[in-house]
Write a protein that holds these residues in place. Structure first.
Motif, PDB file in Angstrom:
ATOM      1  N   THR A 201       0.821  -1.218   0.000  1.00 36.56           N
ATOM      2  CA  THR A 201       0.000   0.000   0.000  1.00 36.56           C
ATOM      3  C   THR A 201       0.852   1.264   0.000  1.00 36.56           C
ATOM      4  O   THR A 201       1.629   1.464   0.921  1.00 36.56           O
ATOM      5  CB  THR A 201      -0.929   0.082   1.228  1.00 36.56           C
ATOM      6  N   PRO A 202       0.669   2.077  -0.999  1.00 36.49           N
ATOM      7  CA  PRO A 202       1.395   3.341  -0.987  1.00 36.49           C
ATOM      8  C   PRO A 202       0.875   4.229   0.145  1.00 36.49           C
ATOM      9  O   PRO A 202      -0.305   4.167   0.480  1.00 36.49           O
ATOM     10  CB  PRO A 202       1.044   3.983  -2.339  1.00 36.49           C
ATOM     11  N   PRO A 203       1.739   5.051   0.747  1.00 36.60           N
ATOM     12  CA  PRO A 203       1.262   5.939   1.799  1.00 36.60           C
ATOM     13  C   PRO A 203       0.402   7.038   1.182  1.00 36.60           C
ATOM     14  O   PRO A 203       0.587   7.389   0.021  1.00 36.60           O
ATOM     15  CB  PRO A 203       2.551   6.530   2.383  1.00 36.60           C
ATOM     16  N   LEU A 204      -0.497   7.566   1.979  1.00 37.47           N
ATOM     17  CA  LEU A 204      -1.376   8.619   1.472  1.00 37.47           C
ATOM     18  C   LEU A 204      -0.597   9.860   1.057  1.00 37.47           C
ATOM     19  O   LEU A 204      -1.046  10.626   0.222  1.00 37.47           O
ATOM     20  CB  LEU A 204      -2.413   8.996   2.528  1.00 37.47           C
ATOM     21  N   SER A 205       0.580  10.043   1.645  1.00 34.82           N
ATOM     22  CA  SER A 205       1.357  11.235   1.320  1.00 34.82           C
ATOM     23  C   SER A 205       1.770  11.257  -0.144  1.00 34.82           C
ATOM     24  O   SER A 205       2.083  12.301  -0.693  1.00 34.82           O
ATOM     25  CB  SER A 205       2.604  11.313   2.210  1.00 34.82           C
TER      26      SER A 205
ATOM     27  N   LEU B  70      -3.456  15.828  -4.586  1.00 34.68           N
ATOM     28  CA  LEU B  70      -4.791  15.341  -4.945  1.00 34.68           C
ATOM     29  C   LEU B  70      -5.693  15.264  -3.735  1.00 34.68           C
ATOM     30  O   LEU B  70      -6.884  15.560  -3.810  1.00 34.68           O
ATOM     31  CB  LEU B  70      -4.706  13.942  -5.573  1.00 34.68           C
ATOM     32  N   LEU B  71      -5.141  14.860  -2.605  1.00 30.59           N
ATOM     33  CA  LEU B  71      -5.974  14.715  -1.418  1.00 30.59           C
ATOM     34  C   LEU B  71      -6.331  16.060  -0.820  1.00 30.59           C
ATOM     35  O   LEU B  71      -7.421  16.235  -0.280  1.00 30.59           O
ATOM     36  CB  LEU B  71      -5.283  13.822  -0.390  1.00 30.59           C
ATOM     37  N   TRP B  72      -5.416  17.032  -0.913  1.00 28.24           N
ATOM     38  CA  TRP B  72      -5.761  18.375  -0.439  1.00 28.24           C
ATOM     39  C   TRP B  72      -6.927  18.920  -1.250  1.00 28.24           C
ATOM     40  O   TRP B  72      -7.866  19.504  -0.714  1.00 28.24           O
ATOM     41  CB  TRP B  72      -4.564  19.320  -0.552  1.00 28.24           C
ATOM     42  N   ARG B  73      -6.853  18.705  -2.528  1.00 29.74           N
ATOM     43  CA  ARG B  73      -7.932  19.165  -3.420  1.00 29.74           C
ATOM     44  C   ARG B  73      -9.246  18.526  -3.012  1.00 29.74           C
ATOM     45  O   ARG B  73     -10.274  19.189  -2.868  1.00 29.74           O
ATOM     46  CB  ARG B  73      -7.532  18.776  -4.841  1.00 29.74           C
TER      47      ARG B  73
ATOM     48  N   LEU C 232       9.000  10.044   7.774  1.00 28.78           N
ATOM     49  CA  LEU C 232       7.900  10.930   8.175  1.00 28.78           C
ATOM     50  C   LEU C 232       6.656  10.136   8.544  1.00 28.78           C
ATOM     51  O   LEU C 232       5.918  10.526   9.429  1.00 28.78           O
ATOM     52  CB  LEU C 232       7.558  11.896   7.051  1.00 28.78           C
ATOM     53  N   ASP C 233       6.431   9.042   7.852  1.00 34.24           N
ATOM     54  CA  ASP C 233       5.210   8.294   8.131  1.00 34.24           C
ATOM     55  C   ASP C 233       5.296   7.547   9.441  1.00 34.24           C
ATOM     56  O   ASP C 233       4.283   7.225  10.044  1.00 34.24           O
ATOM     57  CB  ASP C 233       4.921   7.304   6.991  1.00 34.24           C
TER      58      ASP C 233
END
Lengths: 561, 441
Positions: free
Chosen positions: A318-322, A327-330, B418-419
């Motif tokens: 799973t890639p991290p959300l960061s 895209l997620l801020w939007r 960071l994570d």
């Protein structure tokens, strides 16, 4: 379809009328199957482009083509309104280029883009009749104004017996679902938002671009006078003067977007493996934000491309959300705004702290026009006006300077200037970011203030950014280029730029200004704290960092994740 | 807001006193109603007559209403109109003076102001003026002040909500208005006059009339006051518990005066250190003066806000100083932060807006070690390696109730990405934690 039209209309016109009458009597529209057993009907589709200016990943457009006999793609534009709207020349140019790009892509598929002049409420009745429209498709617009406008058009379409199909593809997720999962209110901290999103299924996979075969099945009837009636206006037609207008730094359109995407992904390949803290203030050839805003690039295409690259390189499941940062801020701001028509103002906005901002049109104009006397601020505002894009650190700097940092002017004023000049200023994202940066919402700590001298110097020690956008200062040495007023007079003369003569004096004393403003913010938050019962003696709070006035909500929200 | 809630301006009435009054009033009504029932004899309940409500209950109800609603209620009948004008409802008032051209906020209606001056000026005890950045608003405030001749104020606050417009008022006008209050009140306990042209002579007048009662004085950024002027206040006002001023007014003499035997324990001293011009020189305060303060008032809070250029910190943090709340509003050097760790054992809250591009690892760890009271820290534009940050949090442990770190501050290293870092930190803090974020779009 409540209004089936017989295939051959040159039968007695009464036949059609009979069907219309009977259709009007029906309480709910019969299923398509039921209708097709009665008569075979012609499906004339119209796809209405607003955002979503692309042929790839466009489910609404696909729906227009699906089983249709003819299709027309329209964009509705009111040139008179163009002059009155708060939209600058770069944004119009970008849009017009995006429309040109759509038109040329459609040409390759033996179709065209129909740019119709007027307002939707006036245009559609005319088009429905003229083209015998039976189906109208549009991409879902989650913004409150968009929902209202579309609600009215859909209602009108139903009255005309036009079937409507709305598909969600401007955001990654179904925003109402996110809200539902957060106890029916939009998440107001980014962390909370990320947590909820991490529990959702992945966004729907993007669809392929429409193909020649699809278009061949539902050809477009292009009239001979198409270029007279439905052409894309020029900047001049919209009332802009274009002499001396430099070429666009950001070219509008889907083709440009997709090219940039592949360059962007190439760069990401090595960024994914090493964490590089680059901050280029200059327009990037791989920057994508304006294309996401206009929908020239599908956010889901970007999402899945990033995901693929990460999974290939990092071999983790799973890639991290960061990874999806931007895209997620939007998405976050779209979610926060979708049910809040007052999202773009302070008064009447339930999530916005009421702050006694100053009204000062003169100061606002200096900021907007890059005449503050602080080269860092002025360079940023100059780049913004010239090119239509600035780096997010630059946005933080100028937003802080205008609002809680120095000028104490309302974020709404800054938001309007950005709306005019910034290519990627979505209504939701722009308003939300301004509230965030001015500490008006989203539980921000207000203690950290960006210094208009120091922050600039730390971001670009070379001073080249200043020299590029404020050429009058180019001969200043690095030591003084961020604070030219402190340079000795001899140096100023030698650099051919005397402060107060060739370049403005600083419009404010930053130390004094920020001292005052931090007091103001404290006053506001202390009163809030008090009303919330979090402090007994408001005038005595010595803490600089404010207790989050919604502290209980914020932490318990997160703790429960 | 306009409802004149006394809690806001600092009245210290116990809630229990109110409750007792309410209960008495309710008893009275019940008694009245049961008497009437008996008088009627028929056993029918009397009509609910609002006019029977005794004044004490009306007062209690009115106190809960915002001013506008109270004003509407006062139009209903004579009885309610009288209640509206009961002195108890006019003890606290906040005058909001705004011009439409300079503020989004509404202003107190001029007619209401006239009424208050006419009928209630001798009831007012806790008064504040909130003005916007226009000079007219500040002048209007001064005009009202000049008319408060019959007032015996306990609290006065002059608050500018944007630019300091009191500074634009002609000095003499301001001073004469203010001295009206000083002379007539004689029992001023709390005075907030930051960003005003108050001067030494007017402070003398303040002291001459209110030295026994003055407990709180906030006068940051009052450029016309000299160290001698404020010393006069400290010398005479032995009940002073809270003081806020700028660094140029601070002197060894002042601290000694505040720690003299006659003086009560100081609770709260706030000092703003603001640079007018680059390269400005600041005087030093002797360690012995600070020591005297701590001896006399062992639990006092020393709050210092610094707005200086990096190279102006020479005179500061070279000796032990009893700072409890420390704010660096501009960039501060590593070296100075190192000195803070060495010399500020009483530090409770530290906020650093910006530092520079070298990690603050050692400085933070030293602060964790030596500032054993530290419970709140905020870092803006700084850099700290993740490992050092985890170490810092581990050393502070659960006493860190406020940890506000911008996401860009943390530099991932071989130990932590960071994570991962927010889990480590949350573990040591005993609660869920993550850094502050800024939108990136």
């Amino acid at each position: 379809n409540p209004n089936p039209r017989p295939r051959s209309c040159n039968h007695a016109p009464n036949v059609g009328k009979v069907f219309e009458v009977s259709a009007a009597v029906l309480v709910s529209p019969p299923s398509v199957d039921f209708c097709s057993t009665l008569i075979s009907m012609v499906v004339n589709s119209v796809h209405w482009f607003r955002k979503g200016l692309r042929l790839h990943d466009n489910p609404a457009l696909q729906e227009a083509l699906n089983g249709a006999d003819t299709v027309r793609c329209v964009y509705i534009l009111d040139p008179w309104f163009a002059g009155a709207a708060n939209v600058g020349i770069n944004r119009w140019r970008f849009l017009l280029e995006a429309l040109e790009d759509l038109d040329s892509s459609l040409k390759k598929l033996n179709s065209r883009l129909f740019v119709v002049r007027g307002q939707p409420t006036d245009v559609f009745p005319r088009l429905f009749k003229e083209w015998n429209v039976t189906r109208l498709t549009l991409e879902y617009d989650p913004e409150p104004y968009g929902k209202e406008r579309d609600g009215a058009i859909i209602k009108m379409a139903q009255e005309f017996g036009v079937e409507t199909a709305v598909r969600n593809s401007h955001t990654l997720y179904n925003l109402d679902r996110i809200i539902e999962m957060n106890n029916n209110s939009p998440p107001l901290t980014f962390k909370r938002f990320q947590t909820i999103v991490s529990r959702l299924e992945l966004p729907r996979r993007p669809l392929a671009p429409i193909t020649q075969q699809q278009m061949n099945r539902c050809p477009t009837q292009i009239p001979d006078n198409h270029d007279q009636l439905y052409s894309i206006p020029s900047l001049e037609e919209l009332g802009f003067r274009t002499e001396g207008l430099p070429p666009a730094v950001w070219r509008g359109g889907e083709s440009e977007a997709l090219e940039r995407l592949s360059r962007h992904l190439d760069k990401k390949v090595w960024v994914a493996s090493t964490r590089v803290k680059t901050c280029s203030l200059y327009a990037s050839p791989t920057g994508l934000s304006p294309y996401l805003r206009f929908g020239c690039l599908s956010c889901r295409v970007l999402y899945y491309n990033l995901r693929e690259i990460y999974m290939k390189l990092c071999k983790r499941s799973t890639p991290p959300l960061s990874l999806y940062g931007q895209l997620l801020w939007r998405e976050f701001f779209y979610t926060a705004a979708t049910n809040n028509p007052n999202f773009d103002r302070m008064e009447g906005n339930p999530i916005c702290v009421q702050i006694p901002w100053d009204q000062n049109p003169e100061a606002l104009a200096k900021w907007a026009e890059g005449r503050t006397g602080f080269p860092w601020i002025d360079a940023i505002m100059t780049q913004l006006r010239q090119e239509g894009w600035i780096h997010h650190r630059a946005r933080h700097a100028v937003a802080c300077f205008l609002t809680r940092g120095d000028l104490w002017i309302s974020w709404e004023s800054g938001m309007k200037v950005f709306e005019e000049l910034l290519l990627d200023a979505d209504w939701s994202v722009n308003a939300g970011s301004w509230m965030w940066l001015s500490c008006s919402a989203f539980f921000q700590q207000f203690f950290h203030c960006y210094c208009p001298v120091g922050f600039g110097r730390r971001t670009d020690p070379s001073g080249d950014y200043i020299r590029r956008y404020i050429p009058i200062l180019k001969d200043y040495p690095n030591r003084y280029i961020y604070e030219p007023w402190n340079a000795p007079e001899s140096l100023q003369k030698a650099a051919n730029c005397v402060v107060g003569v060739h370049y403005p004096k600083p419009m404010i004393n930053h130390a004094e200004g920020s001292r005052l403003n931090i007091e103001r913010m404290k006053q506001v938050y202390q009163q809030l704290s008090h009303y919330r019962g979090l402090s007994k003696k408001p005038h005595q709070s010595m803490n600089i960092m404010h207790q989050n006035v919604w502290l209980d909500q914020k932490w318990s929200d997160v703790a429960s994740c | 807001d306009h409802n004149g809630q006394c809690e806001i301006t600092g009245q210290q009435d116990g809630g229990t006193l109110e409750l007792e009054k309410e209960q008495q009033a309710c008893k009275k009504v019940r008694k009245q109603m049961s008497e009437e029932l008996e008088a009627e004899g028929s056993g029918e309940s009397p009509d609910c007559d609002w006019s029977l409500l005794p004044q004490e209950l009306l007062l209690h109800i009115f106190q809960h209403l915002p001013l506008l609603d109270r004003a509407y209620a006062s139009q209903v009948c004579r009885g309610w109109n009288e209640a509206f004008h009961m002195p108890e409802l006019w003890r606290c008032f906040e005058f909001e003076l705004n011009q439409p051209a300079s503020s989004y906020l509404k202003a107190t209606h001029p007619d209401l102001i006239k009424q208050i001056i006419k009928r209630h000026s001798n009831h007012l005890q806790y008064v504040s003026f909130k003005v916007d950045s226009s000079t007219e608003s500040a002048e209007a405030a001064c005009d009202i002040l000049s008319q408060l001749v019959n007032c015996s104020l306990k609290t006065l606050g002059l608050i500018s909500t944007a630019r300091p417009s009191f500074m634009e008022v002609p000095k003499s006008h301001f001073i004469s208005a203010l001295t009206v209050v000083f002379v007539n009140s004689k029992s001023l306990s709390s005075l907030k006059i930051d960003d005003t042209p108050v001067d030494d002579p007017s402070l003398k007048v303040l002291v001459a009339n209110n030295s026994d009662t003055l407990k709180l004085l906030k006068m940051s950024s009052c450029p016309h006051v000299s160290p001698a002027g404020i010393l006069c206040v400290a010398d005479q006002c032995h009940g002073l518990r809270e003081l806020a001023l700028n660094y140029h007014l601070l002197s060894d003499d002042l601290l000694l005066a505040l720690s003299s035997e006659k003086h009560v324990h100081l609770e709260h001293l706030r000092i703003d250190v603001v640079s007018e011009n680059p390269g400005q020189h600041f005087h030093t305060i002797k360690k012995s003066s600070w020591d005297a303060m701590v001896r006399h008032s062992p639990t006092f809070n020393l709050v210092m806000y610094f707005f200086l250029y990096e190279d102006e910190f020479g005179p500061f943090f070279n000796d032990e100083i009893p700072i409890t709340h420390l704010y660096f509003g501009r960039s501060v050097s590593k070296e100075v932060l190192g000195r803070v760790g060495l010399h500020c054992p009483r530090l409770v809250e530290l906020v650093v807006c910006a530092n520079g591009l070298r990690p603050l690892d050692e400085e933070l760890i030293r602060i964790a070690k030596r500032c054993t009271q530290l419970s709140a820290i905020g870092l803006g534009e700084c850099e700290v390696t993740c490992s050092a940050f985890v170490e810092f949090v581990k050393m502070c442990g659960r006493r860190l109730s406020q940890l506000s770190i911008m996401e860009e501050v943390l530099i991932p290293d071989h130990k932590y990405s960071l994570d991962e870092i927010h889990w480590e930190v949350s573990k040591h803090l005993g609660r869920v934690w993550f850094p502050d974020m800024m939108p990136t779009w």
